[in-house]
Design an enzyme around this catalytic site. Structure first.
Site, PDB file in Angstrom:
ATOM      1  N   HIS A  97       0.848  -1.190   0.000  1.00  0.00           N
ATOM      2  CA  HIS A  97       0.000   0.000   0.000  1.00  0.00           C
ATOM      3  C   HIS A  97       0.882   1.238   0.000  1.00  0.00           C
ATOM      4  O   HIS A  97       0.639   2.174  -0.758  1.00  0.00           O
ATOM      5  CB  HIS A  97      -0.923  -0.019   1.215  1.00  0.00           C
ATOM      6  N   LYS A 129       3.248   3.678  -5.765  1.00  0.00           N
ATOM      7  CA  LYS A 129       2.758   5.034  -5.466  1.00  0.00           C
ATOM      8  C   LYS A 129       3.893   6.052  -5.469  1.00  0.00           C
ATOM      9  O   LYS A 129       3.648   7.251  -5.553  1.00  0.00           O
ATOM     10  CB  LYS A 129       2.032   5.060  -4.125  1.00  0.00           C
ATOM     11  N   HIS A 144      -1.042   8.557  -5.140  1.00  0.00           N
ATOM     12  CA  HIS A 144      -2.091   7.716  -4.550  1.00  0.00           C
ATOM     13  C   HIS A 144      -3.392   7.933  -5.315  1.00  0.00           C
ATOM     14  O   HIS A 144      -4.008   8.996  -5.234  1.00  0.00           O
ATOM     15  CB  HIS A 144      -2.257   8.092  -3.082  1.00  0.00           C
ATOM     16  N   PHE A 202      -8.987   4.652   4.739  1.00  0.00           N
ATOM     17  CA  PHE A 202      -9.541   5.369   5.891  1.00  0.00           C
ATOM     18  C   PHE A 202     -10.799   4.642   6.374  1.00  0.00           C
ATOM     19  O   PHE A 202     -11.618   4.187   5.572  1.00  0.00           O
ATOM     20  CB  PHE A 202      -9.920   6.798   5.513  1.00  0.00           C
TER      21      PHE A 202
END
Length: 414
Positions: free
Chosen positions: A304, A336, A341, A400
């Site tokens: 990630h 990324k 992102h 999130f």
């Protein structure tokens, strides 16, 4: 018996390329897509950089009337879906049963551009001037709906919305849909277009974004000691998933096999990941259990890796907890560092990257590695791509709200 599911189509629109081939070349070359924001005047913002899609022409994929009635995120979704369906051999709308073919495609935020524009219309001209197309252009499910109409896909049709895990969930749920016999073909992924004043301002004020405005190409630096936040990106990543015998029966080119899906929740914090990446650990373990593989069989993890001070070391701790000593034999990288992102589209693009690593035996680097962070001491493939056989790869995405997804992809073996 769960059915085997393979990947037969790939589509991408990214800050480093407007299709899969150009994106993959750029990632292997370590090219950054970051630069000054051009989509609005960001001169008064603390963050003035982003990873934007370049030279996108929606009229290559739809007529002018359709383009006017689609927010930019939906245009991106259509473009990537067209590429994926053509790659799968479905570009002319044949080769599949429409009632056994569906779409799961999401967006973390949806049509934020049209929302901001129409709010300005309301404030300046009043409610009677709000466009009647505002709601269907704004809602996060409309990309899935329009894509299904484009190709006549009448099977399962839904949208996932789980922040940065959105398209990871989309691909995982599409995989399950085929596994359990509810479809033979699924188009899955996500799209995002949120380089807007409200999004950049909001992320900047919560101190999530890098403020390295004078050196945008060096701003996204996952796992580097001097990282200061992520760089906002945009685009789309879409795949065609297909039941194995269906793909073989029509002579399709098989890019790889999706073999495992792990999804968990942190139940911990609004934006921060759980300590030691506890939820991420369980997602990776579930993906490997679903794929019936051991940690030692995994060769590569597309992390990630957003370039945030807290998130990166937490993911490294999670990998160490799951893989033990084998963690140091893995290649890990965060693309990324080059694309920024892509939020709800990140999982779709990064799943494609993990897949291509297994297919081609090439692992893109994590660029901008200048000062090693002692808390991120795994082989993060610094700065330069490497070649090595990759039989199994994981793609991790976390969002999130505590959403965690890990997807396991294997090199296809008949």
């Amino acid at each position: 018996m769960k059915r085997r599911v393979v990947i037969t189509g790939l589509g991408a629109l990214t800050p480093v390329g407007n299709d899969v081939a150009s994106t993959w070349r750029a990632l292997l070359a370590g090219e950054s897509g970051a630069g000054p924001i051009t989509q609005f005047d960001a001169s008064s913002f603390p963050v003035r950089i982003a990873c934007e899609v370049k030279n996108f022409d929606p009229l290559q994929f739809m007529d002018r009337k359709e383009a006017k009635r689609a927010d930019l995120y939906t245009q991106y979704a259509i473009a990537a879906s067209v590429e994926a369906m053509r790659d799968a051999g479905f570009g002319d709308g044949t080769g599949f049963d429409p009632f056994e073919s569906g779409v799961i495609m999401g967006s973390g935020i949806g049509g934020l551009k049209i929302f901001e524009a129409q709010h300005d219309v309301y404030r300046s001209l009043g409610p009677s001037k709000i466009s009647p197309f505002f709601i269907p252009m704004f809602i996060s499910n409309i990309a899935a709906g329009i894509v299904s109409m484009r190709f006549g896909l009448k099977g399962p049709n839904l949208a996932t919305v789980s922040a940065c895990s959105t398209s990871g969930h989309s691909i995982g749920e599409a995989y399950r849909t085929i596994q359990y016999g509810d479809a033979d073909v699924m188009l899955a992924g996500g799209a995002e277009a949120t380089i807007t004043p409200m999004a950049i301002g909001g992320f900047a004020n919560m101190k999530a974004l890098s403020e390295r405005n004078d050196d945008p190409k060096a701003a996204s630096r996952p796992f580097d000691r001097d990282r200061d936040g992520f760089v906002a990106g945009e685009g789309a990543g879409v795949v065609v998933l297909e039941e194995l015998s269906h793909a073989l029966g029509r002579g399709a080119t098989i890019h790889g096999e999706i073999a495992g899906y792990g999804a968990t929740g942190d139940a911990y914090h609004l934006t921060a990941t759980a300590p030691e990446g506890e939820g991420a650990q369980r997602a990776m373990r579930r993906a490997m259990r679903d794929a019936a593989i051991t940690p030692e069989q995994v060769d590569y993890i597309n992390a990630h890796g957003t370039s945030t001070p807290q998130g990166d070391p937490n993911e490294i701790r999670a990998i160490k907890a799951v893989f033990g000593e084998h963690a140091y034999k893995l290649n890990v990288s965060s693309t990324k560092s080059m694309t920024g992102h892509l939020l709800g589209a990140a999982g779709g693009l990064e799943f494609i990257v993990a897949l291509l690593a297994t297919k081609e035996g090439k692992i893109p680097p994590t660029i901008n590695q200048v000062n090693a962070d002692p808390d991120c001491d795994l082989n993060i493939t610094p700065n330069v791509a490497v070649e090595r056989p990759v039989t199994v790869a994981l793609s991790n995405v976390f969002g999130f709200g505590g959403h965690n997804v890990s997807l396991a992809v294997k090199r296809y073996e008949p």
